[in-house]
Design a protein around this motif. Structure first.
Motif, PDB file in Angstrom:
ATOM      1  N   SER A  31       0.812  -1.224   0.000  1.00  0.00           N
ATOM      2  CA  SER A  31       0.000   0.000   0.000  1.00  0.00           C
ATOM      3  C   SER A  31       0.840   1.265   0.000  1.00  0.00           C
ATOM      4  N   ASP A  32       2.130   1.134   0.275  1.00  0.00           N
ATOM      5  CA  ASP A  32       3.029   2.285   0.127  1.00  0.00           C
ATOM      6  C   ASP A  32       3.654   2.165  -1.248  1.00  0.00           C
ATOM      7  N   MET A  85      -4.626  -3.625   5.509  1.00  0.00           N
ATOM      8  CA  MET A  85      -4.179  -2.789   6.635  1.00  0.00           C
ATOM      9  C   MET A  85      -3.920  -1.342   6.218  1.00  0.00           C
ATOM     10  N   LYS A  86      -4.283  -0.974   4.982  1.00  0.00           N
ATOM     11  CA  LYS A  86      -3.800   0.310   4.459  1.00  0.00           C
ATOM     12  C   LYS A  86      -4.389   1.520   5.177  1.00  0.00           C
ATOM     13  N   THR A  87      -5.516   1.353   5.867  1.00  0.00           N
ATOM     14  CA  THR A  87      -6.085   2.503   6.563  1.00  0.00           C
ATOM     15  C   THR A  87      -5.652   2.551   8.026  1.00  0.00           C
ATOM     16  N   ARG A  88      -4.683   1.739   8.405  1.00  0.00           N
ATOM     17  CA  ARG A  88      -4.216   1.741   9.800  1.00  0.00           C
ATOM     18  C   ARG A  88      -2.801   2.326   9.865  1.00  0.00           C
ATOM     19  N   PRO A  89      -2.469   2.999  10.957  1.00  0.00           N
ATOM     20  CA  PRO A  89      -1.157   3.634  11.054  1.00  0.00           C
ATOM     21  C   PRO A  89      -0.027   2.680  11.439  1.00  0.00           C
ATOM     22  N   GLN A 156       6.849  11.270  10.684  1.00  0.00           N
ATOM     23  CA  GLN A 156       5.401  11.078  10.765  1.00  0.00           C
ATOM     24  C   GLN A 156       5.067   9.815  11.559  1.00  0.00           C
ATOM     25  N   VAL A 160       3.461  11.441  15.094  1.00  0.00           N
ATOM     26  CA  VAL A 160       2.051  11.844  14.926  1.00  0.00           C
ATOM     27  C   VAL A 160       1.113  10.705  15.306  1.00  0.00           C
TER      28      VAL A 160
ATOM     29  N   GLN B 423       2.313  11.624  -0.876  1.00  0.00           N
ATOM     30  CA  GLN B 423       2.593  11.099   0.461  1.00  0.00           C
ATOM     31  C   GLN B 423       1.593  11.664   1.473  1.00  0.00           C
ATOM     32  N   ARG B 426      -1.316   9.607   1.298  1.00  0.00           N
ATOM     33  CA  ARG B 426      -1.036   8.318   1.948  1.00  0.00           C
ATOM     34  C   ARG B 426      -1.139   8.466   3.474  1.00  0.00           C
ATOM     35  N   TYR B 427      -0.621   9.578   4.023  1.00  0.00           N
ATOM     36  CA  TYR B 427      -0.742   9.806   5.466  1.00  0.00           C
ATOM     37  C   TYR B 427      -2.212   9.935   5.871  1.00  0.00           C
ATOM     38  N   GLU B 429      -4.620   8.482   4.299  1.00  0.00           N
ATOM     39  CA  GLU B 429      -5.185   7.131   4.160  1.00  0.00           C
ATOM     40  C   GLU B 429      -4.913   6.295   5.402  1.00  0.00           C
ATOM     41  N   GLU B 430      -3.670   6.384   5.918  1.00  0.00           N
ATOM     42  CA  GLU B 430      -3.333   5.558   7.085  1.00  0.00           C
ATOM     43  C   GLU B 430      -3.803   6.218   8.382  1.00  0.00           C
ATOM     44  N   SER B 432      -2.817   9.244   9.895  1.00  0.00           N
ATOM     45  CA  SER B 432      -1.986  10.104  10.728  1.00  0.00           C
ATOM     46  C   SER B 432      -2.172  11.582  10.349  1.00  0.00           C
ATOM     47  N   LEU B 433      -2.690  11.847   9.166  1.00  0.00           N
ATOM     48  CA  LEU B 433      -3.034  13.225   8.786  1.00  0.00           C
ATOM     49  C   LEU B 433      -4.550  13.352   8.943  1.00  0.00           C
TER      50      LEU B 433
END
Lengths: 160, 800
Positions: A31-32, A85-89, A156, A160, B423, B426-427, B429-430, B432-433
């Motif tokens: 996903s990255d 897992m793409k929507t999890r940090p 990040q 964050v 990016q 993407r942040y 999406e995950e 953190s933003l």
């Protein structure tokens, strides 16, 4: 078999190992997208190095496979897992650990090229020296890539 | 005075001229039918905003309303001419569905509100996020269509007052590679060439640059040279049979995604035949040896193999470029939005470096951009750069900013490069933003893989602020929508692709409660009570001209030096190019004359990156490689594209533009003449491919990739076989319902992939693998462009 066969075998093994690690990071972080695409491109460099080492190994009477390690079915599962897992940090932290691992392995590969280059110079094997001059810079670039991505993504992931 | 239908003939009548002569004037104008000059109350100075060319124009005002436009005869860029988009596009300001009041989301729907309520919501969420998650939970996604003063204000708020590293513009999609390629080769952003190089060139090479549709007035200039004595030869690199290709001496149509191989092939020819300036290379560059080694691997036969072109055409193009005496090169999206974008664009720079062709009339290099004010996004640091082309990796540059803004150095994030747009998404999406502020752009139509973008923007946990003239596809997903004033409804400055600065004065009031982007950002700053080190309000200005004066201080001594400019000086001028300072009060036409670059280690904007991995060079590495600030020749290996055609998806999909529309049609789709000229999405197919697939002109066709499908009417052309072209302008705001036809099957970006150039981080819109299938017969006839879309053309008497 001269002593030089040994570092060739060692390097052949570590290049295949690096290719494997790069393809693993591509799958685990599907996903990255930039990590995924670039890690695959960079694994291609390892494949070339492996092929060239195998070809060169014959001159030292060592038989080495010319291709990469076989692709695991696990990779497909890892990709699907990454997508899920793409929507999890959390994977962002995992990514830092995986990049760190790639950096470490690439650093090892770089050292192996260094050793082989020294051996090639001492034995006046010009072909082998040319091979190291062609491949070693790419190992360093693989290492710097992992370092740069760590630097870019860690603030990040950690703060964050 | 001639009257020309500028829809069927977008370029108008010819005014031929010879090399070295001034380009004759031709004043284009369009007034509301029935009105004449005598009816106009006043003309207000401005410039064009529906492309990057920066054509000077005057806005006609009558009874407090815009009633037309007229090209400025004395402007250095256009000599009076206007693009059809600008002749007619101002009518969008009057569209009935302009946003008049702020909107807020209540119980899942957007409802009308007022400024206090809307801004308080944004402020409350900002404060909460800053307390709980820190500055990097907030991101700004801005535009290439605001004014300089607005970007600089936004940059100070984001980078300085909030301290987030997440600020980028949609310039990431249009101009990021231009900036990056210039940084890689010259150590700093800054357009080397000038449009006036068209007047002198004997060879013009256009790399993925369909100037005919993206910068019509520049194309008029080229057409006038082509119609005059001693016309230049044209080299066109484009897989499509564009009008540039029809005028070309050599047309190369490479397989999309193979530009680096092609460029290495052209350089191979130049080096092999020794068409080089050795003294220049020796005196002014580093890195030539690496290039020599790399391009030796790319003889024409190998290039022909990779790119699918005729090796003799590579030789002929190489010879034209290699033997030109005054070579002008222009580059745009065919390179920037394709695979290995920066690596390919840098090779164009390399051609000029090895040939020593920079900083002289006709020896121009133009790394273009797509939007009117993209250059300002770059200069002001609203696009993933820092203000004044400062280097994030150079601590003394950050100290300068801290002094200018009166902040602690630690308040300005510089631990990593400013985050790029892809990016940031993407942040988001995950997770953190958590807050994204979108101004004057429409990512729900313009970013790749729209299904994914919609999912990201629709998340409950993401607080989305959208600031726009209209309720765009993106605004429909927002939590707060802020109505913004348009061009002509506010005062500010902006800079085009050849560094020409124009002023755009306020001509009329914005509708309803709409406010300028400048006022909105400043209102936010005041409500957030941002303060500098001494407790004074930050930003320290209240009006656009105060912001411009502050920007001048920020730009002082930097390559983009504005210190010699002022609103007064710009009013009445024909555009002035930066750097403009005490030393150069009239600006500088061409950069890098005499091989002087902005690349010294202490001065440069960037230390450069690896062209394949994108890893930045360390300051020490750069210092060792380039201690004297020469230009940097960077070679690149060719890497095949990431998504290649397969048995299931045998075509390569590329996206692009039409002359009648800009971006996602928020303005041009609301302009009757332009909308009528290109009302619906179409797909361009190669005749041979269409024949095989049983498709005839006008048939309804489905184009599919793994990410989605689009249906469009077929147009058959001499496009390269195996390639499919879709215009990216068409979204869903005018389809009647959200998805249109029961789904999202109209926007080209439903199909594109999430992948970007590792160096410039520009998304790749030109290498998706696609399938094509006939669905059925189309409508009986394609709509005819509207009749009487005529504009006046007044030819000058040979004066310039």
């Amino acid at each position: 078999m001269t002593k030089l066969a040994l570092p060739i075998v060692q390097l052949h093994r570590s290049e295949r190992h690096l290719a494997h690690a790069l393809r693993a990071i591509a799958a685990r972080h599907h996903s990255d997208q930039d990590i995924c695409h670039l890690a695959r491109d960079l694994a291609g460099w390892c494949d070339e190095h492996v092929e060239l080492l195998a070809r060169h190994g014959r001159r030292y009477h060592v038989r080495l496979p010319a291709g990469p390690r076989r692709i695991h079915a696990r990779r497909w599962i890892q990709e699907k897992l990454s997508d899920a897992m793409k929507t999890r940090p959390e994977p962002a932290l995992l990514l830092l650990a995986d990049l760190r691992r790639v950096h470490r392995i690439a650093a090892g590969v770089s050292l192996d090229w260094e050793l082989l280059a020294q051996g090639a110079q001492a034995t006046k094997d010009d072909d082998l020296l040319a091979l190291t001059q062609r491949c070693h810079p790419q190992s360093l670039r693989q290492m710097r890539w992992a370092n740069a991505m760590l630097k870019e993504l860690s603030p990040q992931a950690l703060a964050v | 005075m001639a009257r020309t239908d500028r829809i069927s003939d977008p370029w108008g009548s010819r005014t031929p001229y010879a090399a070295g002569e001034p380009w004759p004037q031709r004043v284009d104008r369009y007034l509301t039918p029935g009105l004449t000059d005598d009816d106009v109350d006043r003309w207000v100075q401005s410039a064009a905003v529906l492309h990057s060319n920066g054509d000077g124009l005057d806005i006609a005002v009558k009874d407090g309303r815009i009633v037309g436009v007229r090209g400025r005869a004395g402007d250095r860029v256009n000599h009076g001419r206007l693009d059809p988009k600008d002749l007619f596009g101002w009518q969008a300001n009057h569209a009935r569905d302009r946003l008049h009041t702020p909107l807020i989301r209540q119980n899942g729907v957007l409802v009308e509100s007022d400024w206090d309520t809307a801004m308080d919501r944004i402020v409350a969420r900002s404060r909460q996020l800053l307390d709980e998650r820190g500055p990097n939970s907030i991101g700004f996604y801005t535009s290439g269509q605001l004014f300089l003063e607005e970007y600089y204000t936004q940059c100070v708020i984001a980078h300085g007052a909030i301290g987030t590293n997440h600020v980028d513009g949609n310039t990431r999609l249009c101009t990021a590679t231009a900036a990056e390629a210039l940084k890689e080769s010259f150590g700093c952003d800054g357009q080397p060439g000038s449009y006036t190089d068209v007047d002198h060139a004997d060879v013009i090479a256009l790399y993925g640059h369909n100037v005919v549709e993206t910068q019509t007035v520049l194309w008029m200039r080229m057409l006038d040279r082509l119609a005059g004595p001693n016309p230049p030869a044209i080299v066109c690199i484009d897989p499509r049979p564009t009008p540039v290709a029809r005028h070309a001496t050599v047309h190369l149509a490479p397989l999309p995604g193979t530009n680096v191989a092609l460029m290495n092939g052209l350089l191979h020819e130049i080096l092999d035949h020794d068409w080089m300036d050795h003294d220049y290379i020796e005196a002014h560059t580093v890195g030539f040896h690496e290039l020599r080694k790399r391009v030796a691997e790319f003889p024409p036969e190998r290039v022909a193999d990779i790119c699918g072109v005729d090796p003799d055409d590579v030789r002929r193009a190489g010879e034209l470029i290699g033997t030109a005496e005054r070579l002008l090169s222009t580059v745009l999206q065919g390179f920037y939005q394709s695979h290995q974008a920066t690596a390919a664009a840098v090779q164009v720079n390399n051609i000029h470096l090895v040939r020593g062709m920079l900083g002289r009339p006709g020896c121009g290099l133009l790394q273009m951009n797509g939007q009117p004010t993209a250059e300002n996004t770059r200069e002001c640091g609203a696009d993933g750069d820092l203000a004044g082309f400062r280097n994030w990796a150079n601590d003394s540059h950050i100290e300068e900013l801290a002094t200018l803004w009166n902040l602690d150095v630690t308040a300005i994030p510089h631990y990593a490069p400013p985050t790029h747009a892809m990016q940031m998404f993407r942040y988001a999406e995950e997770g953190s933003l958590r807050m994204l502020w979108v101004s004057a752009t429409n990512p729900a139509v313009s970013l790749p893989e729209l299904g994914r973008i919609r999912r990201i923007l629709s998340q409950d946990r993401l607080f989305l602020v959208v600031q726009d003239m209209f309720l765009t596809e993106t605004a429909q997903l927002a939590d707060v929508v802020l109505p913004a004033a348009a061009w002509a409804e506010k005062t500010g400055t902006f800079t085009n692709a050849d560094r020409t600065v124009h002023i755009s004065d306020k001509a009329v009031d914005p509708p309803g409660q709409a406010r300028s982007d400048f006022d909105i950002f400043l209102d936010y700053a005041r409500r957030m009570d941002f303060r500098d080190r001494d407790g004074r309000p930050l930003p320290a200005w209240n009006t656009p001209d105060e912001a411009f004066e502050a920007w001048k201080r920020c730009s002082a001594g930097r390559p983009c030096d504005y210190t010699g400019l002022s609103y007064e000086k710009l009013r009445g001028s024909g555009g002035i190019q930066w750097p403009c300072n005490a030393e150069h009060p009239d600006g500088v036409e061409r950069l890098y004359a005499g091989g002087e670059f902005f690349a010294a280690p202490d001065y440069c904007e960037a230390y450069g990156k690896d062209l394949i991995t994108g890893a930045p060079l360390e300051p020490t590495e750069y210092r060792a490689m380039n201690p004297f600030g020469k230009a940097i020749i960077k070679a690149a290996e060719y890497v095949p594209p990431h998504e290649r055609p397969s048995a299931e998806y045998p075509y390569v999909l590329i996206t692009g533009r039409t002359v009648y529309h800009f971006h996602t049609r928020t303005k041009t789709g609301r302009t009757p003449q332009l909308q009528a000229a290109a009302p619906e999405v179409w797909v361009e197919l190669a005749r041979a491919d269409a024949l095989r697939a049983g498709i005839v002109e006008g048939d309804l066709v489905e184009i599919r990739t793994v990410r989605g499908c689009v249906t469009a009417a077929a147009r058959l052309t001499d496009l390269r076989r195996g390639v499919v072209f879709l215009p990216f302008h068409y979204g869903y705001w005018d389809t009647g319902d959200d998805g249109g036809k029961g789904g999202h099957h109209r926007a080209a970006n439903e199909l594109t992939l999430t992948d970007w150039d590792p160096v410039s981080k520009q998304p790749i819109f030109k290498t998706a693998a696609a399938s094509v299938r006939r669905i059925g017969a189309g409508m009986a006839a394609t709509p005819e462009p509207v009749a009487h879309a005529v504009a006046d053309e007044h030819l000058g008497e040979g004066r310039s």
